[in-house]
Design a protein around this motif. Structure first.
Motif, PDB file in Angstrom:
ATOM      1  N   UNK A 136      19.552  34.901   5.178  1.00 25.60           N
ATOM      2  CA  UNK A 136      20.747  34.976   4.488  1.00 25.60           C
ATOM      3  C   UNK A 136      22.049  34.604   5.036  1.00 25.60           C
ATOM      4  N   UNK A 137      22.177  35.311   6.354  1.00 25.73           N
ATOM      5  CA  UNK A 137      23.428  34.877   7.068  1.00 25.73           C
ATOM      6  C   UNK A 137      23.542  33.620   7.307  1.00 25.73           C
ATOM      7  N   UNK A 138      22.591  32.558   7.767  1.00 24.65           N
ATOM      8  CA  UNK A 138      22.701  31.136   7.584  1.00 24.65           C
ATOM      9  C   UNK A 138      22.942  30.589   6.264  1.00 24.65           C
ATOM     10  N   UNK A 139      22.579  31.117   5.288  1.00 28.21           N
ATOM     11  CA  UNK A 139      22.910  30.509   3.965  1.00 28.21           C
ATOM     12  C   UNK A 139      24.371  31.046   3.875  1.00 28.21           C
ATOM     13  N   UNK A 140      24.789  32.070   4.056  1.00 29.06           N
ATOM     14  CA  UNK A 140      26.098  32.571   3.960  1.00 29.06           C
ATOM     15  C   UNK A 140      27.125  31.736   4.757  1.00 29.06           C
ATOM     16  N   UNK A 141      26.634  31.301   5.922  1.00 33.95           N
ATOM     17  CA  UNK A 141      27.604  30.324   6.871  1.00 33.95           C
ATOM     18  C   UNK A 141      27.660  29.049   6.241  1.00 33.95           C
ATOM     19  N   UNK A 142      26.472  28.199   5.886  1.00 40.20           N
ATOM     20  CA  UNK A 142      26.419  26.736   5.163  1.00 40.20           C
ATOM     21  C   UNK A 142      27.347  26.880   4.063  1.00 40.20           C
ATOM     22  N   UNK A 143      27.023  28.146   3.101  1.00 36.95           N
ATOM     23  CA  UNK A 143      27.964  27.979   1.756  1.00 36.95           C
ATOM     24  C   UNK A 143      29.327  27.838   2.173  1.00 36.95           C
ATOM     25  N   UNK A 144      29.975  28.954   3.244  1.00 38.46           N
ATOM     26  CA  UNK A 144      31.399  28.911   3.418  1.00 38.46           C
ATOM     27  C   UNK A 144      31.806  27.577   4.258  1.00 38.46           C
ATOM     28  N   UNK A 145      30.848  27.043   4.752  1.00 39.75           N
ATOM     29  CA  UNK A 145      31.128  25.456   5.562  1.00 39.75           C
ATOM     30  C   UNK A 145      31.267  24.418   4.504  1.00 39.75           C
ATOM     31  N   UNK A 146      30.279  24.588   3.527  1.00 38.75           N
ATOM     32  CA  UNK A 146      30.535  23.477   2.374  1.00 38.75           C
ATOM     33  C   UNK A 146      31.663  23.935   1.569  1.00 38.75           C
ATOM     34  N   UNK A 147      32.079  25.281   1.391  1.00 40.08           N
ATOM     35  CA  UNK A 147      33.200  25.116   0.535  1.00 40.08           C
ATOM     36  C   UNK A 147      34.547  24.669   1.394  1.00 40.08           C
ATOM     37  N   UNK A 148      34.561  24.665   2.827  1.00 39.18           N
ATOM     38  CA  UNK A 148      35.642  24.337   3.645  1.00 39.18           C
ATOM     39  C   UNK A 148      35.426  22.864   3.712  1.00 39.18           C
ATOM     40  N   UNK A 149      34.612  22.273   3.511  1.00 39.62           N
ATOM     41  CA  UNK A 149      34.377  20.950   3.608  1.00 39.62           C
ATOM     42  C   UNK A 149      35.122  20.281   2.298  1.00 39.62           C
ATOM     43  N   UNK A 150      34.798  20.939   1.173  1.00 50.13           N
ATOM     44  CA  UNK A 150      35.232  20.559  -0.173  1.00 50.13           C
ATOM     45  C   UNK A 150      36.551  20.664  -0.251  1.00 50.13           C
ATOM     46  N   UNK A 151      37.236  21.802   0.389  1.00 48.77           N
ATOM     47  CA  UNK A 151      38.789  22.113   0.490  1.00 48.77           C
ATOM     48  C   UNK A 151      39.278  21.016   1.306  1.00 48.77           C
ATOM     49  N   UNK A 152      38.752  20.523   2.455  1.00 52.45           N
ATOM     50  CA  UNK A 152      39.378  19.555   3.226  1.00 52.45           C
ATOM     51  C   UNK A 152      39.501  18.361   2.502  1.00 52.45           C
ATOM     52  N   UNK A 153      38.253  17.975   1.839  1.00 54.19           N
ATOM     53  CA  UNK A 153      38.084  16.854   1.265  1.00 54.19           C
ATOM     54  C   UNK A 153      39.378  16.568  -0.065  1.00 54.19           C
ATOM     55  N   UNK A 154      39.390  17.691  -0.669  1.00 47.71           N
ATOM     56  CA  UNK A 154      40.329  17.872  -1.748  1.00 47.71           C
ATOM     57  C   UNK A 154      41.748  17.772  -1.170  1.00 47.71           C
ATOM     58  N   UNK A 155      42.217  18.249  -0.125  1.00 46.90           N
ATOM     59  CA  UNK A 155      43.368  17.870   0.767  1.00 46.90           C
ATOM     60  C   UNK A 155      43.627  16.693   0.878  1.00 46.90           C
ATOM     61  N   UNK A 156      42.659  16.065   1.615  1.00 41.04           N
ATOM     62  CA  UNK A 156      42.696  14.740   2.170  1.00 41.04           C
ATOM     63  C   UNK A 156      43.128  13.795   0.989  1.00 41.04           C
ATOM     64  N   UNK A 157      42.377  13.984  -0.112  1.00 40.87           N
ATOM     65  CA  UNK A 157      42.684  13.298  -1.407  1.00 40.87           C
ATOM     66  C   UNK A 157      44.284  13.285  -1.860  1.00 40.87           C
ATOM     67  N   UNK A 158      44.641  14.659  -1.703  1.00 42.68           N
ATOM     68  CA  UNK A 158      46.019  14.907  -2.101  1.00 42.68           C
ATOM     69  C   UNK A 158      47.166  13.983  -1.222  1.00 42.68           C
ATOM     70  N   UNK A 159      46.748  14.013   0.215  1.00 41.77           N
ATOM     71  CA  UNK A 159      47.482  13.550   1.167  1.00 41.77           C
ATOM     72  C   UNK A 159      47.644  11.914   1.089  1.00 41.77           C
ATOM     73  N   UNK A 160      46.413  11.303   0.830  1.00 40.04           N
ATOM     74  CA  UNK A 160      46.070   9.768   0.567  1.00 40.04           C
ATOM     75  C   UNK A 160      47.202   9.384  -0.826  1.00 40.04           C
ATOM     76  N   UNK A 161      47.144  10.279  -1.777  1.00 36.74           N
ATOM     77  CA  UNK A 161      47.967  10.043  -2.921  1.00 36.74           C
ATOM     78  C   UNK A 161      49.498  10.021  -2.571  1.00 36.74           C
ATOM     79  N   UNK A 162      49.861  11.112  -2.034  1.00 37.30           N
ATOM     80  CA  UNK A 162      51.063  11.335  -1.483  1.00 37.30           C
ATOM     81  C   UNK A 162      51.485  10.256  -0.724  1.00 37.30           C
ATOM     82  N   UNK A 163      50.663   9.810   0.462  1.00 39.69           N
ATOM     83  CA  UNK A 163      51.077   8.754   1.255  1.00 39.69           C
ATOM     84  C   UNK A 163      50.977   7.449   0.433  1.00 39.69           C
ATOM     85  N   UNK A 164      50.449   6.891  -0.680  1.00 41.98           N
ATOM     86  CA  UNK A 164      50.651   6.041  -1.464  1.00 41.98           C
ATOM     87  C   UNK A 164      52.067   5.828  -2.163  1.00 41.98           C
ATOM     88  N   UNK A 165      52.231   7.216  -2.867  1.00 46.88           N
ATOM     89  CA  UNK A 165      53.541   7.234  -3.335  1.00 46.88           C
ATOM     90  C   UNK A 165      54.487   7.128  -2.553  1.00 46.88           C
TER      91      UNK A 165
END
Length: 144
Positions: free
Chosen positions: A73-102
């Motif tokens: 369970x603790x491993x699952x908790x950590x994996x889910x937290x890391x997946x959520x963090x990766x998703x947030x970073x991916x979203x932020x990266x997309x925002x920054x790429x759009x901002x850079x293009x603009x």
């Protein structure tokens, strides 16, 4: 909310615990345990009944896959937290790429609109159209 075709939105908490259990292949008590452990947070009705969304169902399936692979369970908790963090970073990266293009587009428009008197150079920075080719040079000092 709905998608216009009768299907609930992915975040709409609409599935009762028995349906969520059937869709995930987990026992309802397991769903309650995962909620108590903080792995899932279903919505609640006015009377306190649990309601699960499509995203909750997907998360429960991920938890089931991880635990069936032998992860605690603790491993699952950590994996889910890391997946959520990766998703947030991916979203932020997309925002920054759009901002850079603009920003590049605005700079290109400013360069095109700027008056260019004879013999003067622009004070605007250059706009790269393509990323430059990268090269790595390895230099080793010869020992005598």
């Amino acid at each position: 909310m709905s998608d216009g075709f009768g299907s609930p939105a992915p975040d709409a908490a609409v599935y009762v615990i028995s349906v969520a259990a059937e869709l995930t292949g987990l026992h309802p008590q397991t769903l309650r345990t995962y909620e108590r452990l903080g792995l899932i947070t279903p919505g609640r009705t006015g009377g306190g009944g649990r309601r699960y969304s499509f995203h909750d169902i997907e998360r429960l399936r991920s938890i089931a896959d991880l635990t069936s692979a032998g992860i605690g369970i603790e491993g699952v908790r950590r994996i889910l937290a890391l997946e959520q963090h990766v998703d947030a970073l991916r979203h932020r990266n997309e925002e920054l790429l759009h901002e850079l293009a603009a920003t590049r587009e605005a700079l290109a428009q400013a360069q095109a609109a700027a008056p260019k008197p004879e013999g003067s150079t622009s004070r605007l920075p250059a706009v790269r159209q393509d990323p430059p080719a990268a090269a790595v040079v390895v230099w080793r000092r010869q020992r005598h």
